[in-house]
Design an enzyme around this catalytic site. Sequence first.
Site, PDB file in Angstrom:
ATOM      1  N   GLY A  43      36.623 -49.738  32.113  1.00 29.69           N
ATOM      2  CA  GLY A  43      35.819 -50.182  30.983  1.00 29.69           C
ATOM      3  C   GLY A  43      35.016 -49.051  30.386  1.00 29.69           C
ATOM      4  O   GLY A  43      35.082 -47.902  30.845  1.00 29.69           O
ATOM      5  N   SER A  44      34.257 -49.373  29.375  1.00 27.20           N
ATOM      6  CA  SER A  44      33.460 -48.369  28.666  1.00 27.20           C
ATOM      7  C   SER A  44      32.357 -47.825  29.563  1.00 27.20           C
ATOM      8  O   SER A  44      31.883 -48.523  30.474  1.00 27.20           O
ATOM      9  CB  SER A  44      32.849 -48.990  27.409  1.00 27.20           C
ATOM     10  OG  SER A  44      33.849 -49.510  26.564  1.00 27.20           O
ATOM     11  N   PRO A  45      31.917 -46.575  29.329  1.00 27.14           N
ATOM     12  CA  PRO A  45      30.804 -46.019  30.108  1.00 27.14           C
ATOM     13  C   PRO A  45      29.533 -46.837  29.883  1.00 27.14           C
ATOM     14  O   PRO A  45      29.274 -47.321  28.780  1.00 27.14           O
ATOM     15  CB  PRO A  45      30.655 -44.597  29.535  1.00 27.14           C
ATOM     16  CG  PRO A  45      31.955 -44.298  28.871  1.00 27.14           C
ATOM     17  CD  PRO A  45      32.485 -45.605  28.381  1.00 27.14           C
ATOM     18  N   GLY A  46      28.744 -46.978  30.946  1.00 27.29           N
ATOM     19  CA  GLY A  46      27.453 -47.639  30.821  1.00 27.29           C
ATOM     20  C   GLY A  46      27.477 -49.138  30.973  1.00 27.29           C
ATOM     21  O   GLY A  46      26.483 -49.809  30.684  1.00 27.29           O
ATOM     22  N   SER A  72      40.902 -48.380   8.988  1.00 33.28           N
ATOM     23  CA  SER A  72      39.851 -49.070   8.236  1.00 33.28           C
ATOM     24  C   SER A  72      39.683 -48.531   6.822  1.00 33.28           C
ATOM     25  O   SER A  72      38.901 -49.075   6.050  1.00 33.28           O
ATOM     26  CB  SER A  72      38.518 -48.977   8.994  1.00 33.28           C
ATOM     27  OG  SER A  72      38.080 -47.637   9.061  1.00 33.28           O
ATOM     28  N   LYS A 122      28.589 -48.938   9.044  1.00 32.25           N
ATOM     29  CA  LYS A 122      29.175 -48.479   7.784  1.00 32.25           C
ATOM     30  C   LYS A 122      28.340 -48.941   6.592  1.00 32.25           C
ATOM     31  O   LYS A 122      28.128 -48.190   5.637  1.00 32.25           O
ATOM     32  CB  LYS A 122      30.610 -48.990   7.670  1.00 32.25           C
ATOM     33  CG  LYS A 122      31.570 -48.360   8.679  1.00 32.25           C
ATOM     34  CD  LYS A 122      32.951 -48.986   8.602  1.00 32.25           C
ATOM     35  CE  LYS A 122      33.900 -48.345   9.613  1.00 32.25           C
ATOM     36  NZ  LYS A 122      35.244 -48.967   9.584  1.00 32.25           N
ATOM     37  N   GLY A 181      27.931 -50.700  33.907  1.00 24.32           N
ATOM     38  CA  GLY A 181      27.441 -51.097  35.231  1.00 24.32           C
ATOM     39  C   GLY A 181      28.425 -50.929  36.359  1.00 24.32           C
ATOM     40  O   GLY A 181      28.277 -51.557  37.409  1.00 24.32           O
ATOM     41  N   LYS A 182      29.423 -50.067  36.200  1.00 26.49           N
ATOM     42  CA  LYS A 182      30.436 -49.896  37.257  1.00 26.49           C
ATOM     43  C   LYS A 182      29.826 -49.313  38.528  1.00 26.49           C
ATOM     44  O   LYS A 182      30.069 -49.809  39.630  1.00 26.49           O
ATOM     45  CB  LYS A 182      31.573 -49.001  36.737  1.00 26.49           C
ATOM     46  CG  LYS A 182      32.353 -49.622  35.572  1.00 26.49           C
ATOM     47  CD  LYS A 182      33.559 -48.799  35.185  1.00 26.49           C
ATOM     48  CE  LYS A 182      33.201 -47.510  34.485  1.00 26.49           C
ATOM     49  NZ  LYS A 182      32.696 -47.732  33.119  1.00 26.49           N
ATOM     50  N   SER A 183      29.054 -48.241  38.385  1.00 20.59           N
ATOM     51  CA  SER A 183      28.468 -47.623  39.580  1.00 20.59           C
ATOM     52  C   SER A 183      27.400 -48.509  40.212  1.00 20.59           C
ATOM     53  O   SER A 183      27.216 -48.504  41.431  1.00 20.59           O
ATOM     54  CB  SER A 183      27.884 -46.249  39.240  1.00 20.59           C
ATOM     55  OG  SER A 183      26.884 -46.358  38.248  1.00 20.59           O
TER      56      SER A 183
END
EC number: 3.4.21.-
Length: 675
Positions: free
Chosen positions: A98-101, A551, A594, A103-105
């Site tokens: 998943g994306s950094p930050g 986009s 945007k 809560g994996k760690s």
Amino acid sequence: MNNNMNDDPPEDAPAGSPGEEGDDVETVEDLGSDVEVGPDVEINEAVAEDDLLGGLEIDSTEEIEVPERLVDQVIGQDEAREIIIKAAKQRRHVMMIGSPGTGKSMLAKAMSQLLPQEDLQDVLVYPNPGDDNEPKVRTVPAGKGNQIVDAHKEEANKRNRMRSILMWVAIAAILAYTILAGASLLLGLLAAGIIWFIFRNLSQGSDAMVPNLLVNNGDQRTAPFEDATGAHAGALLGDVRHDPFQSGGMGTPSHERVEPGSIHQSNKGVLFLDEINTLDIQTQQKLMTAIQEGEFSITGQSERSSGAMVQTEPVPCDFIMVAAGNLDAMENMHPALRNRIKGYGYEVYMDDTIEDTPEMRRKYARFIAQEVERDGRLPHFTDDAVEEIILEAKRRSGRKNHLTLLFRSLGGLVRVAGDIARAEDREFTTRDDVLRAKDRSRSIEQQLADDYIERRKDYELQVNDGGVEGRVNGLAVMGEDSGIMLPVMAEIAPAQGGGQVIATGQLKEMAEESVQNVSAIIKKFSDVDLSEKDIHIQFVQTGEGGVDGDSASITVATAVISALENIPVDQSVAMTGSLSVRGDVLPIGGVTHKIEAAAKAGCTKVIIPEANEQDVMIEDEYEEMVEIIPCSNISEVLDVALMGEPKKDSLVDRLKSITGTAFEQNAVGSNPNPQ
């Protein structure tokens, strides 16, 4: 969340082992589901649905109780938490992508608190009298290792003291005999030196018999947690120090030079490896062997070192591995290693957002209290400051009725706001501090985008009034949260051969494909024979990063149609949206950022996909600056963007008559989610 998620838990935190509570496995409902508050604080359920605090009636986060266990502090990620609970109970490996930050760690750290402490072991390395290059390994219950080493040291000290007494007696006797017998003093001193050297070597031999405490879990209150992210082979797998003195009795015994790796220190605990794909293939293969065997011998990792001659008996490494990474982590991961995790464990994808509910808003308030307590130096947040953080969490989600789960960056905002209040020596962090922190904590991309907009104004590269043929103000996103205006220009020229579409601006694969899709629409409705025309499309000043994504599709289509039909485009209009080959305007990501970029650039109208209308959560300061116009098809876009009524109306009517059937058919279906 930030790296504070790896902080040690409070010393009085319970191990929380499922093994201590019988065979019952905890569920997510048991883990921090309710936000605990002081006895004088109430939750007003009547207003909870519309209240930013979810009905919490607090004056500050000081009134919110923070759970002791990390697993109770995790917000969202219910599936991941459920898997962590099961994996801890069943001792299974886990891979979190998943994306950094997200809560994996923190989840990996929480897992170590759920494992039983009574299984912990100390590991000792002993000298091998038969082969000095193959030290022996012994495991004992945690806490016994120090006792054994101390006992060996005391025994060695006793022998050394006895030898020291004998040595000085022998030296005194030799010197006395030399003086009394009138022998050569030089000869006596030489004999005394030989005696000293012999006893010294005997003393070193005695010290060499003391075992090396390789892994010490005597003071460990929970199962070990080792973060081996970015570790080199020696730090991960163990190593043997090089010994420059290998002869003459001056060398360090082999067993004393053995160093444990993270796989050994995490025995009976958790080994966390983020960005696992950064490990080289050979190291991944050795790691796979360690997982399979539950033990791994330590040897020198440098082939030229004397440590490479040493290889211990197998050292226990019965750990649970939690591998983590972004989506690209699976590309360079050893297939056999991933297969072992998948076959004997769990894989889970971490959510980026979660549905906005009163319960979740209360947990976000608790998240702020957790960050304040974890930092230890920040003032608590007032209720209106908490509300502003929750509003920011809504904006950063990029989806209506959702909250972001990228807690590391949100935690950074909490800390910056707290630092501002602390610098001014105030008791609480207020909403004004949060607003100031939002400006100070802008990402590098946002700072570059703002600077880029200002530079364009200085050099008149930015046009936001009047009409220009073939020029459209497109919108793009830099990084994750930084909007920028990106003009697109189109020009029609006679073809030297067959007509073709030529696009410049360092377009990447997806952007190139979107240009080809746009050309299909142009060919369908245009009266111009495109086989005799070259269509030149330029993405102006895209920089080294180029253009990625689709986009800008409606931007390109509008610019080309304007150039083909010689109809000017209103330069006060900016736009963003993907375009299907049938003319539908499809949803995109980053719509909020945007729109704000268009407002900063001076545009007064912004065209967005109708499907993204619910995702718009711009700051209050921009609401009066721009008019947001949702569109569902290309004819609606052209109706808003083009100028020159008679010619424009004729074009739009013709386009509607050609593609109207496709629009009506697609209107029945639902638009895809850009997230």
